[in-house]
Scaffold this motif. Sequence first.
Motif, short mmCIF file in Angstrom:
data_model
loop_
_atom_site.label_atom_id
_atom_site.label_comp_id
_atom_site.label_asym_id
_atom_site.label_seq_id
_atom_site.Cartn_x
_atom_site.Cartn_y
_atom_site.Cartn_z
N GLN A 1 -9.35 -4.03 12.15
CA GLN A 1 -9.35 -2.95 12.22
C GLN A 1 -10.05 -2.40 10.88
OE1 GLN A 1 -6.02 -0.26 13.64
NE2 GLN A 1 -7.27 1.17 14.35
N LYS A 2 -9.13 -2.48 9.77
CA LYS A 2 -9.36 -2.29 8.66
C LYS A 2 -11.18 -2.35 7.52
CE LYS A 2 -4.51 -2.30 7.14
NZ LYS A 2 -2.71 -2.78 6.35
N MET A 3 -11.03 -3.47 8.18
CA MET A 3 -12.09 -4.03 7.63
C MET A 3 -13.38 -3.09 7.55
SD MET A 3 -12.20 -6.35 5.05
CE MET A 3 -11.91 -8.44 4.43
N ASN A 4 -13.10 -3.18 9.57
CA ASN A 4 -14.48 -2.39 10.07
C ASN A 4 -14.61 -0.85 9.62
OD1 ASN A 4 -15.10 -4.80 11.70
ND2 ASN A 4 -14.31 -4.28 13.40
N LYS A 5 -13.00 -0.16 9.71
CA LYS A 5 -13.26 0.74 8.79
C LYS A 5 -13.79 1.37 7.75
CE LYS A 5 -11.06 3.02 12.35
NZ LYS A 5 -12.03 4.19 13.29
N LEU A 6 -13.20 0.06 6.47
CA LEU A 6 -13.93 -0.20 5.40
C LEU A 6 -15.38 -0.48 5.38
CD1 LEU A 6 -11.42 -2.61 3.79
CD2 LEU A 6 -12.09 0.14 2.91
N GLU A 7 -15.95 -1.80 6.21
CA GLU A 7 -17.19 -1.36 6.01
C GLU A 7 -18.28 -0.18 7.02
OE1 GLU A 7 -18.27 -4.58 8.50
OE2 GLU A 7 -20.51 -4.35 7.89
N SER A 8 -18.05 0.76 7.75
CA SER A 8 -18.34 2.20 8.38
C SER A 8 -18.28 2.82 7.43
CB SER A 8 -16.73 2.46 9.05
OG SER A 8 -17.86 3.55 10.13
N PHE A 9 -16.44 3.35 6.24
CA PHE A 9 -17.78 3.61 5.19
C PHE A 9 -18.30 4.14 4.08
CE2 PHE A 9 -16.15 4.51 1.02
CZ PHE A 9 -15.86 5.39 0.42
N PHE B 1 -7.35 4.44 -0.88
CA PHE B 1 -6.92 3.35 0.82
C PHE B 1 -5.60 2.79 1.01
CE2 PHE B 1 -12.39 2.66 0.75
CZ PHE B 1 -11.80 3.85 0.48
N TYR B 2 -4.86 3.23 -0.23
CA TYR B 2 -3.32 2.29 0.03
C TYR B 2 -1.98 3.58 0.64
CZ TYR B 2 -5.18 -1.52 -3.03
OH TYR B 2 -6.04 -2.48 -3.72
N LYS B 3 -1.47 2.81 0.65
CA LYS B 3 -0.04 3.54 0.68
C LYS B 3 0.74 2.74 1.31
CE LYS B 3 1.94 7.53 4.56
NZ LYS B 3 1.32 7.67 6.07
N ASN B 4 2.03 3.09 0.79
CA ASN B 4 3.34 2.08 0.20
C ASN B 4 2.99 1.06 -0.61
OD1 ASN B 4 4.72 4.92 1.02
ND2 ASN B 4 4.19 4.49 3.24
N ASN B 5 1.98 1.09 -1.69
CA ASN B 5 1.37 -0.10 -1.86
C ASN B 5 0.89 -1.41 -1.34
OD1 ASN B 5 2.49 0.46 -4.31
ND2 ASN B 5 4.03 -0.46 -3.79
N GLN B 6 0.67 -0.89 0.48
CA GLN B 6 -0.23 -1.79 1.10
C GLN B 6 -1.46 -0.75 1.58
OE1 GLN B 6 1.09 -4.95 2.82
NE2 GLN B 6 2.25 -4.16 1.49
N THR B 7 -2.32 -1.44 2.21
CA THR B 7 -3.37 -1.26 2.31
C THR B 7 -3.50 -0.40 3.65
OG1 THR B 7 -4.54 -3.19 3.18
CG2 THR B 7 -5.11 -2.57 1.61
N ARG B 8 -4.20 1.03 4.00
CA ARG B 8 -3.98 1.04 5.16
C ARG B 8 -5.71 1.86 6.19
NH1 ARG B 8 -6.41 6.74 4.17
NH2 ARG B 8 -6.47 7.40 2.51
N VAL B 9 -5.10 1.95 7.19
CA VAL B 9 -6.56 2.31 8.15
C VAL B 9 -6.70 3.54 7.54
CG1 VAL B 9 -7.59 2.22 10.64
CG2 VAL B 9 -5.20 1.28 9.41
N ILE B 10 -8.06 3.44 7.18
CA ILE B 10 -8.23 4.89 6.84
C ILE B 10 -9.65 5.73 7.41
CG2 ILE B 10 -9.05 4.21 4.38
CD1 ILE B 10 -12.40 3.11 5.20
N SER B 11 -9.88 6.88 7.91
CA SER B 11 -11.02 7.45 8.47
C SER B 11 -12.41 7.73 7.47
CB SER B 11 -10.16 8.61 8.32
OG SER B 11 -11.48 9.61 9.23
#
Length: 277
Positions: free
Chosen positions: A244-252, A194-204
């Motif tokens: 946005q990242k949090m909402n995607k995490l919760e959905s996953f 769930f990281y990219k370039n040492n940053q959290t990313r927006v997941i699908s």
Amino acid sequence: MRKVTLAICAVLVVSQFANAATLRNDVPSCTNEVPGEYYQLPNERELFILVDKTMAHSLDQEIKSELFQSVKRFIQPGDKVQLVEFSSFAQDSYTKVVFNGQLDTQLSDDHRSYVKKSVLKSLDKCLDKQHNYMLNKVGISLKAAFQAQEKPTNTELVGTLSDISKQVLTQSTAKRKVVLLISDMLENSDITSFYKNNQTRVISPKQELERISTSQMFANFNQADIYVIGTGVIPGNQQYISAQKMNKLESFWKDYFKQSNAKLLGFGKPMLLGDIR
């Protein structure tokens, strides 16, 4: 035939006592003097507290205090509690059950009339002390779990949850099972990151769930209710986790737990806004 039958019964009795003797209970019993025919440990509720050692120390002190208060409010007579620490394998850190105990309950009114008054007096006095004993032990275990590791590591969360659920949760026969999971909920493994370039990313969520399915890494939480505390808390990192990242995490994670035989009832970002019920 009668001798054979008696022999089989004797073996079963010995086996039952052997199994009982091997069951772990870190809480001393209050019912040793109560005749066995009048008391049986209940099997109603079991609470599993799962602590990710790689990030738990980074939780704010207010969150740690409220977490313990929530556990205190939840625990009632008869409850069984297990506390499991986990992280990636290292010399000083690995998955382990650090506490496993159960509280006794009061005798029914009918059964109390058959038990000596001296035994009842001792039982009543012990039950109050036993409750405080368990809360104290859980508090001490949580405090130890909140200590930072000597060598910080990453946790493969999905794989660890699969192991714990299959080795611990599926062994529970309690009518209701509740899991309190303390974790940043950020996967970082060979399956996905769930990281990219040492940053959290927006997941699908859909794509991530497909990766979990392809890897056959869904867990089996044995119809447990799940509460999460600590989402997005990253050790030594002040980066902002967007809504946005949090909402995607919760959905996953909501769908992950659904496909892992569980139901997500609370998703703390990082704190829960209600009690564990």
